[in-house]
Scaffold this motif. Structure first.
Motif, short mmCIF file in Angstrom:
data_model
loop_
_atom_site.label_atom_id
_atom_site.label_comp_id
_atom_site.label_asym_id
_atom_site.label_seq_id
_atom_site.Cartn_x
_atom_site.Cartn_y
_atom_site.Cartn_z
N ASN A 234 0.83 -1.21 0.00
CA ASN A 234 0.00 0.00 0.00
C ASN A 234 0.86 1.26 0.00
OD1 ASN A 234 -2.34 -1.60 0.14
ND2 ASN A 234 -2.29 -1.62 2.38
N PRO A 278 -1.01 -3.41 5.40
CA PRO A 278 -2.30 -4.08 5.20
C PRO A 278 -3.00 -4.43 6.52
CG PRO A 278 -0.70 -4.95 3.67
CD PRO A 278 0.05 -4.04 4.60
N SER A 279 -2.21 -4.75 7.55
CA SER A 279 -2.80 -5.10 8.85
C SER A 279 -3.41 -3.90 9.54
CB SER A 279 -1.75 -5.75 9.75
OG SER A 279 -0.63 -4.90 9.90
N GLU A 307 -7.75 -16.56 0.59
CA GLU A 307 -7.57 -17.17 1.91
C GLU A 307 -6.27 -17.96 1.95
OE1 GLU A 307 -10.96 -19.33 3.27
OE2 GLU A 307 -12.38 -17.73 2.77
N GLU A 311 -5.51 -16.68 7.62
CA GLU A 311 -5.53 -15.27 7.26
C GLU A 311 -5.97 -15.10 5.82
OE1 GLU A 311 -2.57 -11.74 8.47
OE2 GLU A 311 -1.76 -13.01 6.88
N ALA A 312 -6.61 -13.97 5.53
CA ALA A 312 -7.04 -13.67 4.16
C ALA A 312 -6.46 -12.33 3.72
CB ALA A 312 -8.56 -13.63 4.07
N VAL A 313 -6.04 -12.27 2.45
CA VAL A 313 -5.62 -11.02 1.82
C VAL A 313 -6.80 -10.51 0.99
CG1 VAL A 313 -4.05 -9.94 0.17
CG2 VAL A 313 -3.21 -11.70 1.74
N ARG A 315 -8.20 -7.47 -1.50
CA ARG A 315 -7.87 -6.31 -2.33
C ARG A 315 -9.12 -5.46 -2.51
NH1 ARG A 315 -6.17 -6.95 -7.52
NH2 ARG A 315 -4.74 -5.18 -7.47
N GLN A 327 -4.72 -2.95 -0.07
CA GLN A 327 -4.69 -4.33 0.42
C GLN A 327 -4.94 -4.35 1.92
OE1 GLN A 327 -1.26 -7.56 0.80
NE2 GLN A 327 -1.78 -7.19 -1.35
N MET A 328 -5.79 -5.28 2.34
CA MET A 328 -6.14 -5.44 3.76
C MET A 328 -5.92 -6.89 4.14
SD MET A 328 -9.89 -4.65 5.53
CE MET A 328 -10.80 -5.63 4.32
N ARG A 329 -5.52 -7.13 5.38
CA ARG A 329 -5.39 -8.49 5.90
C ARG A 329 -6.39 -8.70 7.02
NH1 ARG A 329 -1.03 -11.78 4.55
NH2 ARG A 329 0.40 -10.81 3.07
N LEU A 330 -7.10 -9.83 6.95
CA LEU A 330 -8.12 -10.15 7.95
C LEU A 330 -8.01 -11.61 8.35
CD1 LEU A 330 -11.40 -8.62 6.43
CD2 LEU A 330 -10.17 -7.76 8.43
#
Length: 364
Positions: A234, A278-279, A307, A311-313, A315, A327-330
């Motif tokens: 990012n 992302p986190s 997935e 954890e999942a990435v 966009r 980009q986000m991480r969840l």
């Protein structure tokens, strides 16, 4: 005592200067060809360089016409492939570092170091009879046999599997606590650096891009070059709208007004490159009410969900910014719980303190 190092060289290219924190673990991180191993070898006296200053406290190891041989430097060295002699037993391998001692003391010291490295009982085996983790421990035992003040580790965990590596991390931290030596750890693994080192040097082409406390370097890169070396996806450009104070910045990112706080580069004006981990892109839960306290809310469209284990990435395309991808991480459980799926519109929050302004040039 502080280890002070200055190196200038043409091939491999080195333009390096650093003082390493006494009694701490410092990680040297960078891509292949960034000079990490060359720096260790120069400190050890194994690589002659065009211009060098290497000193431990007031003791000069290299400077001008002074070049103390490796055996006269208070170092232990563990190479990437351990460097064990295949024709010698485990005990004999450790004793090769102790030839300055009488035979009886040599044996006693070797067995003591093998016990410290948790490979006691293997002294009569040969290297080809050992697992990767055992070889690494034997190499460590040999490296600490002379009670060095500086321990140089060149990617010592790269040849072992993940579970063994985790156990060896614990062993190294225990050993470091007992020895209180200054440790230089070469690694390309950012997670490894985060778990083991209190200090981090980020390298490229033989020079320092950024240095400091590990947690600070990993989460707040000072330049775009550092952010890319840290593999932060990012990175964006925003227009500076003004500064409310020395630690409060207003940005215009397309149709979005953002606020950034924290340490800011001096003289910011015009366009600014910035980054966010992302986190630190936070999902605004649809089941939780929120109001004006929400920091930098953004409406986004989910473009992709990948997935990876737990954890999942994710966009995201921010509203009004057709070319930008965030980009986000969840946790995967959060993806399922809140129905995060391609095409869905959600709101995310970028906390002001998590937005990191970047210098466009390399950090020095």
């Amino acid at each position: 005592m502080t280890l002070s190092v200055q190196l200038r060289h043409g091939g491999p290219p080195l333009d390096f200067a650093a003082d390493f924190p006494d009694g701490r673990i410092t990680a040297l991180v960078g891509p292949s060809g960034s000079g990490k191993t060359s720096i260790l070898r120069a400190i050890a006296g194994l690589l002659p360089v065009r211009q060098a200053h290497v000193a431990l406290g007031t003791e000069i190891w290299a400077e001008g016409n002074i070049h103390r041989p490796t055996r006269e430097r208070s170092i232990g060295f563990v190479s990437q492939h351990y460097g064990l002699f295949p024709h010698l037993t485990v005990q004999a391998n450790v004793e090769t570092a102790l030839i300055h001692l009488p035979i009886g003391e040599r044996r006693k010291r070797a067995l003591h170091c093998l016990a410290l490295a948790h490979v006691e009982g293997l002294e009569r085996r040969y290297p080809d009879e050992l697992s990767g983790g055992q070889k690494q421990r034997v190499a460590l035992a040999r490296a600490i046999a002379r009670q060095p003040q500086v321990l140089l580790l060149d990617e010592p965990f790269s040849a072992v599997d993940r579970s063994t590596r985790k156990r060896l991390y614990i062993e190294l931290l225990r050993l470091h606590e007992q020895l209180a030596a200054t440790v230089l750890l070469v690694t390309h693994d950012l997670d490894e650096a985060a778990q083991l080192a209190s200090h981090l040097l980020l390298l490229r082409h033989g020079r320092i891009v950024q240095s400091g406390a590990t947690s600070e370097v990993l989460t707040r890169p000072t330049s775009e070059e550092a952010a890319r070396l840290l593999d932060i996806p990012n990175i964006f450009t925003a227009r500076v709208d003004g500064t409310a104070s020395g630690r409060n910045l207003r940005l215009r990112w397309g149709p979005h007004a953002l606020r950034a706080t924290g340490p800011l580069p001096a003289g910011i004006e015009g366009d600014l490159r910035w980054a966010i981990l992302p986190s630190n892109v936070l999902l605004v839960r649809p089941d939780k009410p929120w109001g004006s306290h929400l920091e930098n809310p953004l409406l986004v469209i989910v473009e992709e969900v990948i997935e990876m284990g737990t954890e999942a990435v994710v966009r995201l395309q921010p509203q009004g910014l057709s070319e930008a991808r965030l980009q986000m991480r969840l946790p995967v459980r959060a993806v399922h719980r809140y129905g995060i799926a391609v095409g869905r519109e959600v709101t995310v929050s970028l906390r002001a303190g998590d937005i990191v302004p970047l210098h466009t040039g390399p950090a020095r």
